[in-house]
Scaffold this active site. Structure first.
Site, PDB file in Angstrom:
ATOM      1  CE  LYS A 148       4.824   8.415  -6.486  1.00 51.27           C
ATOM      2  NZ  LYS A 148       4.989   7.610  -5.291  1.00 51.27           N
ATOM      3  NE  ARG A 154      -2.483 -12.390 -18.607  1.00 52.41           N
ATOM      4  CZ  ARG A 154      -2.448 -13.698 -18.889  1.00 52.41           C
ATOM      5  NH1 ARG A 154      -1.477 -14.459 -18.435  1.00 52.41           N
ATOM      6  NH2 ARG A 154      -3.396 -14.241 -19.642  1.00 52.41           N
ATOM      7  CE1 TYR A 197       2.833   6.840  -1.613  1.00 50.13           C
ATOM      8  CE2 TYR A 197       1.976   4.631  -1.926  1.00 50.13           C
ATOM      9  CZ  TYR A 197       1.938   5.978  -2.215  1.00 50.13           C
ATOM     10  OH  TYR A 197       1.015   6.447  -3.097  1.00 50.13           O
ATOM     11  CG  ASP A 228       9.524   1.727  -1.981  1.00 55.92           C
ATOM     12  OD1 ASP A 228      10.131   2.442  -2.821  1.00 55.92           O
ATOM     13  OD2 ASP A 228       8.288   1.782  -1.831  1.00 55.92           O
TER      14      ASP A 228
HETATM   15  C1  LIG Z   1       4.249   6.481  -4.775  1.00 59.57           C
HETATM   16  C2  LIG Z   1       4.956   5.442  -3.988  1.00 59.57           C
HETATM   17  C3  LIG Z   1       4.557   4.097  -4.035  1.00 59.57           C
HETATM   18  C4  LIG Z   1       3.351   3.645  -4.829  1.00 59.57           C
HETATM   19  O1  LIG Z   1       3.537   3.762  -6.186  1.00 59.57           O
HETATM   20  P1  LIG Z   1       2.358   4.041  -7.260  1.00 59.57           P
HETATM   21  O2  LIG Z   1       3.112   4.126  -8.532  1.00 59.57           O
HETATM   22  O3  LIG Z   1       1.701   5.311  -6.851  1.00 59.57           O
HETATM   23  O4  LIG Z   1       1.440   2.870  -7.189  1.00 59.57           O
HETATM   24  C5  LIG Z   1       5.303   3.177  -3.330  1.00 59.57           C
HETATM   25  N1  LIG Z   1       6.371   3.545  -2.584  1.00 59.57           N
HETATM   26  C6  LIG Z   1       6.776   4.828  -2.507  1.00 59.57           C
HETATM   27  C7  LIG Z   1       7.963   5.181  -1.674  1.00 59.57           C
HETATM   28  C8  LIG Z   1       6.083   5.825  -3.198  1.00 59.57           C
HETATM   29  O5  LIG Z   1       6.476   7.104  -3.097  1.00 59.57           O
END
Ligand SMILES: *Cc1c(COP(=O)(O)O)cnc(C)c1O
Length: 378
Positions: free
Chosen positions: A194, A45, A97, A169
């Site tokens: 993604k 961890r 998001y 982000d």
């Molecule tokens: C999918 C997404 C998230 C969340 O991520 P997860 O891996 O699904 O927890 C956060 N920000 C954006 C812009 C996203 O497309």
């Protein structure tokens, strides 16, 4: 080092013990100590060599000081939000998001964290939202699903003037096209599920920070809260990242061809893509990002028609998520953004017939033919 080279040679490469070219999967929870307190790794961890290789790679790719890997994008964002204290105030992009919106408005408010959503594409609106207790500005650019653009440099200057943390982000743009730290960000976040993973086979989140102090604070939180990414998924993510450049370049070319087709159709009222010169913020995006990406939204007029189109596509798979080798199609008002009341959705510009596509790496001709037959039937 240029970007495609860095994707292969950044971070920790291979294994110094065996010469293995691929970082091994250290599937281990604990480590033998050479005497009490004498160790390189203590417990997975706290630190794991496979995760560490990924963490150093993303730090390099985002030009930051240190990287951290979490079990999902949301776990990464949650960990970063734990840098704040009850009573603090954070300003966020209004169409963040959906999961971020939910975390902020339904979970963190229970801990008395104050949140204001503003249109961060308008810097004056950001300045106006700053309060006595404001501690950070959190933006997404481009946003989902309307690809709204925020000027990173301008917002980072506002953040600096008011001594606020600036967090970005960067999921949609990816570190291949956009490095927010170069434009003044303190913290960069990714849903690595993604584009970074890129193959629809791993859920993961990454954070890069731009100072030793933030690195120490975030490592303390990562180890205390514990939402770490496991060694298998860390390895899978590194494997995906190696081809990020190739995938992004191909996606960009294919997307451009799809856009050229979509804008010729009279039965589509709006096409949202930062690469279109008419797109709001096109010039700003061009200045802060080396590419326009593979996310496109367009309006087919009604919810009924949109659902019909979504039923008819063959290569565009009807699914949430984005950024993978396979093209995906979705209907934000009924899927990712369904929890937002319709009035608010319309206010934001998320109309009932708004379709979003994530362009994969299939042949452009097949993807265009697929959209064509689906739009003709729908
Ligand atoms: C999918 C997404 C998230 C969340 O991520 P997860 O891996 O699904 O927890 C956060 N920000 C954006 C812009 C996203 O497309």
């Amino acid at each position: 080092m240029k970007k495609k080279t860095q994707l292969i040679h950044g971070g920790i490469v291979g294994d110094k013990h065996t010469g293995a070219v691929s970082v091994p999967i250290y599937q281990v929870s604990t480590y033998k100590q050479d005497g009490v307190g004498n160790f390189q790794y203590e417990y997975s961890r706290t630190g794991n060599p496979t995760r560490e290789a990924l963490e150093s790679l993303i730090a390099d790719l985002e030009q930051g000081h240190a990287g951290f890997a979490f079990a999902s994008g949301m776990a990464a964002i949650s960990a970063v939000m734990m840098l704040f204290t009850s009573g603090d105030h954070v300003i966020l992009t209004d169409d963040v998001y959906g999961g971020t919106y939910r975390l902020m408005s339904k979970v963190l408010t229970k801990f008395n964290l104050e949140i204001t959503f503003v249109d961060t594409s308008n810097p004056n609106a950001v300045t106006d939202a700053i309060q006595e207790n404001t501690k950070a500005i959190f933006v997404e650019t481009p946003t989902n699903p309307l690809l709204k653009i925020t000027n990173l440099k301008e917002i980072s200057e506002i953040a600096k003037q008011h001594d606020l943390l600036f967090m970005v982000d960067n999921t949609f743009a990816t570190p291949y096209w956009q490095n927010p730290i170069d434009h003044g960000a303190d913290i960069v976040l990714h849903s690595a599920t993604k584009y970074l993973g890129g193959h629809s086979d791993v859920v993961a989140g990454l954070v890069v920070v731009n100072s030793q102090k933030l690195a120490e604070d975030l490592h303390f939180i990562q180890n205390s809260v514990g939402g770490v990414l496991g060694p298998q998924d860390s390895w899978l993510l590194m494997r995906g990242i190696k081809t990020l450049g190739l995938r992004m370049e191909q996606t960009e070319r294919t997307t451009k061809e799809i856009i050229d087709y979509l804008v010729t159709r009279e039965d589509i009222s709006s096409v949202y893509y930062p690469g279109l010169e008419t797109h709001p913020g096109h010039d700003i995006h061009k200045n802060q990002s080396a590419g326009f990406g593979g996310m496109v939204s367009f309006d087919v007029g009604s919810s009924e028609r949109a659902e019909k189109v979504l039923r008819e596509t063959k290569y565009f798979t009807l699914a949430e998520s984005l950024g993978a080798v396979e093209s995906l199609i979705s209907l934000p008002p009924k899927m990712t953004h369904a929890s937002i009341p319709r009035d608010r959705r319309l206010e934001l510009g998320i109309t009932d017939g708004l379709i979003r596509i994530s362009v994969g790496i299939e042949d452009a001709e097949d993807l265009i033919a697929d959209l064509q037959q689906a739009l003709d039937k729908g």
